[in-house]
Design a protein around this motif. Structure first.
Motif, PDB file in Angstrom:
ATOM      1  N   HIS A  33       0.920  -1.221   0.042  1.00 50.97           N
ATOM      2  CA  HIS A  33      -0.155  -0.101  -0.041  1.00 50.97           C
ATOM      3  C   HIS A  33       0.881   1.144  -0.241  1.00 50.97           C
ATOM      4  O   HIS A  33       1.586   1.454   1.016  1.00 50.97           O
ATOM      5  CB  HIS A  33      -0.995  -0.074   1.412  1.00 50.97           C
ATOM      6  N   ASP A  35       1.622   4.699   0.345  1.00 50.50           N
ATOM      7  CA  ASP A  35       0.884   5.985   0.777  1.00 50.50           C
ATOM      8  C   ASP A  35       1.785   6.904   0.354  1.00 50.50           C
ATOM      9  O   ASP A  35       3.263   7.192   0.903  1.00 50.50           O
ATOM     10  CB  ASP A  35       1.068   6.056   2.107  1.00 50.50           C
ATOM     11  N   HIS A  66      -2.001   4.803  -3.068  1.00 46.58           N
ATOM     12  CA  HIS A  66      -2.865   5.594  -2.430  1.00 46.58           C
ATOM     13  C   HIS A  66      -2.452   7.029  -2.627  1.00 46.58           C
ATOM     14  O   HIS A  66      -1.314   7.438  -1.604  1.00 46.58           O
ATOM     15  CB  HIS A  66      -3.088   5.261  -1.027  1.00 46.58           C
ATOM     16  N   MET A  68      -2.195  10.675  -1.500  1.00 50.89           N
ATOM     17  CA  MET A  68      -2.791  11.826  -1.119  1.00 50.89           C
ATOM     18  C   MET A  68      -2.188  13.024  -1.529  1.00 50.89           C
ATOM     19  O   MET A  68      -1.430  13.646  -0.995  1.00 50.89           O
ATOM     20  CB  MET A  68      -2.522  11.631   0.520  1.00 50.89           C
ATOM     21  N   ASP A 177      -8.611   1.661   5.326  1.00 50.52           N
ATOM     22  CA  ASP A 177      -7.468   2.074   5.514  1.00 50.52           C
ATOM     23  C   ASP A 177      -7.054   3.079   6.608  1.00 50.52           C
ATOM     24  O   ASP A 177      -7.488   3.984   6.696  1.00 50.52           O
ATOM     25  CB  ASP A 177      -7.050   2.949   4.207  1.00 50.52           C
TER      26      ASP A 177
HETATM   27 ZN    ZN Z   1      -3.433   4.847   2.720  1.00 49.49          ZN
END
Ligand code: ZN
Ligand code: DX5
Length: 218
Positions: A33, A35, A66, A68, A177
């Motif tokens: 994952h 981030d 993911h 952001m 998450d």
């Molecule tokens: Zn995440």
């Protein structure tokens, strides 16, 4: 079918990631994952998509990215060769048309598209596009940092998305998450989650294999 486990990159030093995720692959995790934070959409900053693309070849696990970030489409080219899931936040776009267009651009690159819904964002914001995506990422903490406490309110959202996909015969994955551990994972799966993300719970475990096994529910 058993739920999948996606381990967050946040707890690890960037330089250690290939080695750490090889160990985690041997312990049976399903995804990395990734981030990625730009310091604008959220205050923290992580490694960049370019840095990830440069080490992706040394990581033998599918990348569950993911983003952001304020401008998620800026990284499409650089990540199109290495990402399996390309997930960005619905909060980046003001209206359905813009969100639609972003989803189409990701799909045109042959990537699986995920839409993340932050902790305080209502599910209605993405209802109109649920029939176009491969994954919904339900945040159970406020996006922007690891090590936060799981917010039980996210369970309702998971249930909503599970009911919606059953009602309309859709097959997007539901990923949850933030703050996931051996105590709250079963409730997430019960509500309909298929993929659980773990950062600190696994990374800080005395025995990572025991922690990973505790996140596999059915
Ligand atoms: Zn995440
Ligand atoms: C938060 C990230 C999550 C988080 C997971 O912004 O999207 O992936 O790092 O880490 P834990 O499991 O420690 O909450």
């Amino acid at each position: 079918m058993a739920n999948k486990i996606s381990i967050s990159t946040l707890p690890f030093e960037f330089k250690d990631m290939p080695y750490k995720f090889e160990k985690l692959r041997e312990l049976g995790v399903d995804y990395v994952h990734c981030d990625i934070m730009d310091g604008a959409f959220v205050p923290n900053k992580t490694y960049t998509p370019k840095m990830l693309s440069e080490i992706a070849g040394n990581i033998n696990l599918p990348l569950d990215v993911h983003l952001m970030v304020e401008n998620p489409l800026d990284y499409l080219d650089i990540l199109s060769k290495c990402a399996t899931y390309y997930t960005f936040h619905c909060e980046c776009f003001n209206d359905k048309k813009e969100l639609d267009n972003a989803i189409n651009q990701v799909k045109n690159k042959g990537l699986k598209v995920g839409i993340a819904v932050d902790l305080n964002t209502e599910v209605i914001c993405i209802e109109a596009i649920l029939n176009k995506i491969d994954l919904v990422l339900v945040m159970s903490v406020k996006a922007g940092a690891g090590g936060q406490k799981f917010d039980e309110n996210s369970l309702e959202k998971i249930k909503y998305f599970d009911n919606y996909r059953k009602q309309y015969n859709l097959n997007y994955q539901i990923e949850v998450d933030g703050g996931i551990n051996g105590d709250n994972v079963a409730k997430c799966i019960q509500m309909g989650a298929n993929i659980v993300v773990s950062g600190s719970y696994v990374a800080k475990a005395k025995d990572m294999q025991v922690a990973i096994n505790s996140l596999r529910i059915n």
